[in-house]
Enzyme design. Structure first.
Site, short mmCIF file in Angstrom:
data_model
loop_
_atom_site.label_atom_id
_atom_site.label_comp_id
_atom_site.label_asym_id
_atom_site.label_seq_id
_atom_site.Cartn_x
_atom_site.Cartn_y
_atom_site.Cartn_z
N SER A 133 -1.54 -3.27 -2.41
CA SER A 133 -0.20 -2.96 -2.79
C SER A 133 -0.51 -2.57 -4.17
CB SER A 133 0.70 -4.33 -3.10
OG SER A 133 1.59 -4.21 -4.13
N TYR A 146 0.67 -13.16 -5.07
CA TYR A 146 0.54 -12.01 -4.45
C TYR A 146 -0.10 -10.79 -5.23
CZ TYR A 146 2.57 -7.96 -2.12
OH TYR A 146 2.64 -6.46 -1.37
#
Length: 187
Positions: A133, A146
């Site tokens: 990401s 995350y």
């Protein structure tokens, strides 16, 4: 392709099938969604199978790669896509949620990579693609677990590329920005 019943994984599965690549669609809970992806691929003239496995569970990962070996005989591309996010401020972050994010986003990629190597060694052009990401390098409030897991994926990819190069296995990471998926709605 892990986590291929929706989002980025679904799009990757369909695109690979359009290029005459046989696809195994891994899913955790969404059997109906996985079957719909399989049907979409078959309508395009492609070949796809589905397999339910929690990629954070080593026994289930082993069974998944046994299935791939039995059905396809080899593996050319592993796409480690599955990921979750549970937004919460650090101050109140539930430790079980923190661990679950690392179990799926990072440890699952490790387990799938580990158990795919023997199959990938048989390929003429083996590849592992880890979906990370943009938040691997950009902090964001209330998604610390995350962001940290995604950063670790980048380093795991670099280490894997170095270590697996002796088998001619190419390992790369792709770090997309926000993409319209269920996961992105939680960021």
């Amino acid at each position: 392709i892990t986590g291929a019943s929706s989002g980025i994984g679904r799009k990757i599965a369909i695109q690979l099938a359009k290029n005459n690549i046989k696809v195994c669609i891994n899913y955790l809970k969404s059997k109906g969604k996985a079957e719909r992806v399989k049907q979409e691929i078959e309508k395009l003239g492609g070949h796809a199978l589905t397999f339910q496995a929690d990629i954070s569970n080593e026994d289930e990962v082993i069974k998944m790669f046994d299935f791939v070996q039995n059905e396809f005989g080899s593996l050319d591309i592993l796409i480690n896509n599955a990921g979750i996010n549970i937004p919460e401020p650090i101050e109140t972050y539930n430790y079980d949620n923190w661990k679950r994010i690392f179990d799926i986003n990072l440890n699952g990629k490790f387990l799938c990579t580990k158990h795919a190597i023997s199959l990938l060694k048989r390929s003429k052009a083996p590849r592992i693609i880890n979906i990370a990401s943009r938040f691997a390098l950009k902090p964001l409030e209330e998604v610390s677990a995350y962001c940290c897991a995604e950063s670790a994926i980048v380093m795991f990819t670099q280490n894997s590329a170095l270590e697996l190069s002796k088998y001619n296995i190419k390992v790369n990471a792709v770090s997309p920005g926000l993409t319209k998926t269920q996961l992105a709605e939680k960021i």
